[in-house]
Design an enzyme around this catalytic site. Structure first.
Site, short mmCIF file in Angstrom:
data_model
loop_
_atom_site.label_atom_id
_atom_site.label_comp_id
_atom_site.label_asym_id
_atom_site.label_seq_id
_atom_site.Cartn_x
_atom_site.Cartn_y
_atom_site.Cartn_z
N TYR A 256 -8.68 -1.32 3.03
CA TYR A 256 -7.53 -0.61 3.60
C TYR A 256 -6.38 -0.48 2.62
CZ TYR A 256 -6.12 -5.33 5.49
OH TYR A 256 -5.81 -6.65 5.69
N GLU A 257 -5.42 0.37 2.99
CA GLU A 257 -4.33 0.80 2.10
C GLU A 257 -4.86 1.46 0.83
OE1 GLU A 257 -1.64 0.91 3.47
OE2 GLU A 257 -1.94 -0.54 5.06
N GLY A 258 -5.98 2.14 0.97
CA GLY A 258 -6.62 2.78 -0.17
C GLY A 258 -7.68 1.87 -0.74
#
Length: 586
Positions: free
Chosen positions: A438-440
């Site tokens: 997550y968050e890229g």
């Protein structure tokens, strides 16, 4: 399951002996801050993490979150711990003082955040996203929105979320479909479906403030047509208190591999009332204020999980008696020696230790630069901003990759017991695995580093980072380690500069290898710098432990960089030559 103990001694070494925090605060003009105050903040943060949050970790994983009649409940004790957290002001550490924040330096807050992640990652997630939401509202929202929402977000009376992802649109937000229709009263009617929303609903607070990406009518195509909206769970009444329920709901709670005690929700917006944050069609830039902070915070999740796993593995290795050590009997009063005396087990523990402590140094250097950016307005501010931008994907990508490696080693040290739930080691693997996604995803972080932060930038951010580390090397007192660090940094700089002007597909093909090559190289520099500083420490265990762990890192971990370097400058023709049908011969 071993009880978590905050790594206070290592944090104090980094702050006092390595970063010289008193001089740092004087240089940047952080009034009222000194090492004595920071040490007290960290001590109290450690106490809260150890006593209030860590005991909830395993039971929270077992119990999970529940959705009943449209409302989410979190595991027993989670809400109570949160109320204690905000009552003691922890949520407000970094907040704007104009809205009742404490405005502390990042170097004072980051160690506490690491400890919370190590103690209970699921619990920490909601507070983490709230802090990121605070940054976006503070920087981009109107004065009216700030007056209504910011103080309560900073205090933690209300929590915040980040709503980007849709079922069909993750990394590629150009595919986003959520809509926002302007209303006559200046608000917007927001409609759409979002997934993977951390803290989308819970039983901690009486309001939740969602930051939602959506498109205005006739907005430009792609990411240039995305706007950001503040959408509260409950609309505010004339007294700015929660009143009527907004037109939004929880569709479900995601069934996940780990972080089971964190409410990850599917959120449905059905004409919910919201307000524009920032300018129309500039929402992605506003959201990146939040995302960049969250990316570093996710890196701290990998670091925290690594620390917890290392502590568990070390405790077990000291207690578990199996066979005799190859170098001879070590515990003659026992039927066998502790596995700690086995060279292979020591290698696993030292791998955990060297990676964890190396990444903690990286995190504190990052916090140091965030302090500089926050408190200064001259050339130092500009340089620190470049360093932060360059190090963000490394912190997020490498520290979470490292967290997964270290927590897997923790299971290995335990043997079969590590695979059993009651010891808590397998939970750390499950919990930290999401941090790589997550968050890229970490592939996206690597592409961002080598693409946007290196080649597209012309090497400017990389040169700012090179300059910062060169200055640290110049101040080292151990001439031998200084020479090693200088040579290592020069090699990294030469390799980085050689990538400028490379073909786009070659750069993309080298992305992950360049991120890891950079991380291992920079951690090598930091380890040499730490070992040099530790030689002057009054703590003999720190002095000897840092020296020996540095020697281990340089001999057994740093050579990993050479594998990555060997392909960093290679063309991507071998990757591009394999066609779709060749992957499965069908």
């Amino acid at each position: 399951m071993p009880q978590f103990k905050a790594p206070i001694a290592d944090v104090q070494f980094l702050l006092n002996d390595w970063l010289d925090i008193d001089k740092h605060y004087q240089d940047i003009g952080a009034e009222g801050m000194d090492s004595e105050l920071v040490n007290e903040i960290i001590a109290q943060g450690a106490k809260f993490a150890e006593e209030a949050v860590a005991p909830l970790n395993r039971e929270g994983d077992e119990e999970g979150c529940k959705l009943v009649d449209g409302s989410v409940t979190t595991p027993a004790g989670f809400a109570q711990a949160y109320h204690e957290y905000i009552a003691n002001g922890w949520n407000a550490m970094l907040g704007n003082p104009e809205f009742d924040g404490q405005d502390l330096p990042y170097s004072a807050a980051v160690p506490v955040h690491e400890m919370l992640n190590a103690a209970n990652l699921s619990w920490r997630l909601t507070t983490m996203l709230t802090e990121s939401a605070v940054l976006a509202v503070d920087k981009h929202a109107t004065a009216e929105l700030k007056s209504k929402y910011l103080s309560k977000l900073i205090s933690g009376e209300w929590t915040g979320t980040m709503n980007l992802t849709e079922p069909h649109a993750g990394t590629d937000l150009a595919l986003l479909n959520s809509k926002a229709i302007p209303q006559q009263d200046g608000s917007y009617s927001v409609t759409g479906n979002k997934i993977f929303i951390t803290g989308g609903d819970h039983d901690w607070t009486d309001n939740i403030i969602h930051l939602v990406l959506a498109r205005l009518p006739d907005a430009p195509a792609g990411v240039r047509g995305i706007s950001l909206f503040l959408v509260p769970k409950f609309l505010l009444n004339e007294n700015d208190e929660p009143g009527e329920r907004n037109a939004l709901s929880v569709g479900s709670i995601e069934k996940k591999m780990g972080i089971k005690a964190s409410p990850t929700c599917v959120m449905n917006y059905d004409g919910a009332k919201g307000w524009l944050v920032g300018e129309e069609n500039k929402g992605l830039a506003c959201m990146f204020t939040m995302m960049n902070d969250a990316r570093f915070q996710v890196g701290l999740q990998g670091l925290g999980a690594a620390e917890a796993s290392y502590q568990g593995a070390l405790t077990y290795a000291r207690e578990r008696l199996q066979s005799r050590a190859p170098q001879g009997v070590q515990q003659p009063d026992q039927k066998a020696d502790a596995i700690l005396h086995q060279p292979d087990v020591k290698k696993m523990l030292l791998t955990q230790k060297s990676l964890t402590e190396g990444c903690r140094a990286l995190a504190m250097l990052y916090a140091h630069q965030m302090d500089v950016e926050k408190y200064t307005s001259d050339e130092r501010h500009a340089q620190a901003k470049k360093v932060i931008a360059f190090l963000t994907p490394i912190c997020k990508g490498f520290m979470t990759d490292m967290g997964t490696e270290v927590t897997n080693i923790g299971i290995q040290v335990y043997g079969g017991h590590g695979y059993v739930r009651e010891w808590g080691m397998e939970q750390l693997v499950r919990d930290t695995r999401i941090a790589q996604l997550y968050e890229g995803t970490n592939g996206i972080q690597a592409a961002d580093l080598i693409g946007r932060k290196l080649t597209r930038d012309g090497g400017d951010m990389q040169q700012a980072t090179f300059k910062l580390l060169s200055e640290r090397i110049a101040a080292m007192t151990d001439s031998e380690k200084q020479a090693q660090a200088s040579s290592l940094l020069a090699e990294w700089n030469e390799t980085s500069q050689a990538l400028l002007g490379a073909k786009a597909e070659d750069v993309a093909g080298a992305a992950t290898d360049y991120l890891h090559y950079s991380a291992y190289s920079l951690l090598g520099v930091l380890w040499l710098d730490m070992a040099s500083a530790a030689a002057h420490s009054s703590n003999e265990l720190i002095a000897k432990g840092k020296a020996n762990t540095c020697a281990f890192y340089m001999k057994r971990i740093l050579p990993r960089k050479d594998i990555h370097k060997s392909v960093v400058l290679a063309a991507a023709d071998d990757l591009m030559a394999v066609e779709d049908q060749q992957f499965d011969y069908v």
